[in-house]
Design an enzyme around this catalytic site. Structure first.
Site, PDB file in Angstrom:
ATOM      1  CE  LYS A  42      -3.448  -2.673   2.428  1.00 30.65           C
ATOM      2  NZ  LYS A  42      -4.741  -2.669   3.104  1.00 30.65           N
TER       3      LYS A  42
ATOM      4  CB  SER B 183      -6.584  -9.934   9.127  1.00 31.05           C
ATOM      5  OG  SER B 183      -7.035  -8.587   9.203  1.00 31.05           O
TER       6      SER B 183
HETATM    7  C1  PEP Z   1      -5.011  -5.969   1.617  1.00 33.01           C
HETATM    8  O1  PEP Z   1      -4.882  -4.771   1.711  1.00 33.01           O
HETATM    9  O2  PEP Z   1      -5.098  -6.479   0.485  1.00 33.01           O
HETATM   10  C2  PEP Z   1      -5.063  -6.748   2.843  1.00 33.01           C
HETATM   11  C3  PEP Z   1      -5.507  -7.981   2.768  1.00 33.01           C
HETATM   12  O3  PEP Z   1      -4.656  -6.137   3.998  1.00 33.01           O
HETATM   13  P1  PEP Z   1      -4.457  -6.827   5.446  1.00 33.01           P
HETATM   14  O4  PEP Z   1      -3.662  -8.083   5.212  1.00 33.01           O
HETATM   15  O5  PEP Z   1      -3.721  -5.827   6.249  1.00 33.01           O
HETATM   16  O6  PEP Z   1      -5.810  -7.133   5.977  1.00 33.01           O
END
Ligand code: PEP
Length: 253
Positions: free
Chosen positions: A11, A215
């Site tokens: 990100k 997550s």
């Molecule tokens: C994502 O942004 O694609 C994502 C799954 O984030 P996280 O693993 O932090 O939930």
């Protein structure tokens, strides 16, 4: 066996020096991936060339852009075209992440254009789908994600749809620490595969890797990835920590 993929989504985090160190820390562990396994780093645009240079020809490691524009070129200040990505050797691009859908109003029709442009430039789209919490609570998530696939992918040929990676990311599990249970993930992945099979046939559907995102951490990756229709993960927060992401790579089937 379908490709099993650990895709990091960094990100909009970190600076150049931090990105270079994180990548080095992960690559220097020299985790050898089997032919059916792959690790992909989706890094911010200014770091793409550096990341591509760092991964080099290491078997199984590659780099993705986090987004591209839905027009080929022109007066679109600040945007990045697929041709630009292709010209620096990028082979993958995330398309339709829920944050893009939510904050930048990306529609299913716009995402279909991005998918087409990527495929025309031999870039594999990592196509994201997934439902918000109110849809899950109303138990209408199956129709919701089927519509996302239908409106962005069903115009493709049998051949082209097999060039896509799908990432199922329930929005209520992204960055919340609230993971779908491995059963919820398996149920949805099996549903997505049956939707694809209904349109393109079972053989085609069986060739498409479907990643789970939401997550994923070092301590739940084995359990989630072990489900038969889960072919790895798209990982946000945990991909910013070298040890966490290394454990996730090692958890691939
Ligand atoms: C994502 O942004 O694609 C994502 C799954 O984030 P996280 O693993 O932090 O939930």
């Amino acid at each position: 066996m379908r490709k099993q993929i650990a895709a990091a989504n960094w990100k909009m985090n970190g600076n150049y020096q931090q990105a270079e160190k994180l990548l080095n820390d992960i690559l220097s562990a020299n985790v050898i991936l089997q032919d059916h396994q792959q690790a992909i780093f989706s890094v911010p645009s200014p770091f793409l060339i550096m990341a591509k240079t760092e991964v080099g020809e290491e078997g199984g490691y590659d780099v993705a852009a986090q987004n591209c524009f839905n027009k080929a070129s022109g007066a679109f200040t600040g945007e990045v075209s697929v041709e630009m990505l292709h010209s620096i050797g990028i082979n993958y691009c995330i398309v339709g992440h829920s944050e893009r859908r939510e904050y930048f109003a990306e529609s299913n029709a716009m995402l279909a254009e991005k998918v087409n442009l990527c495929l025309q430039s031999s870039i594999t789209p990592i196509f994201c789908c997934g439902e918000p919490l109110n849809i899950r609570e109303a138990n209408t998530q199956n129709d919701y994600v089927a519509k996302q696939l239908a409106e962005s992918l069903f115009h493709l040929s049998d051949r082209d749809v097999q060039r896509i990676i799908i990432a199922y990311e329930p929005i209520w599990a992204i960055g919340t620490g609230k993971t779908a249970t491995s059963l919820q993930a398996q149920e949805m992945h099996a549903h997505l595969r049956s939707v694809l099979a209904g349109k393109f046939g079972a053989e085609v559907a069986n060739n498409i890797s479907i990643l789970y995102g939401g997550s994923v951490k070092a301590n739940n990756a084995v359990e989630i990835f072990s489900q038969p229709d889960v072919d790895g993960g798209l990982v946000g927060g945990a991909s910013l920590n070298a040890e966490e992401f290394l454990t996730i790579i090692r958890s691939l089937k």
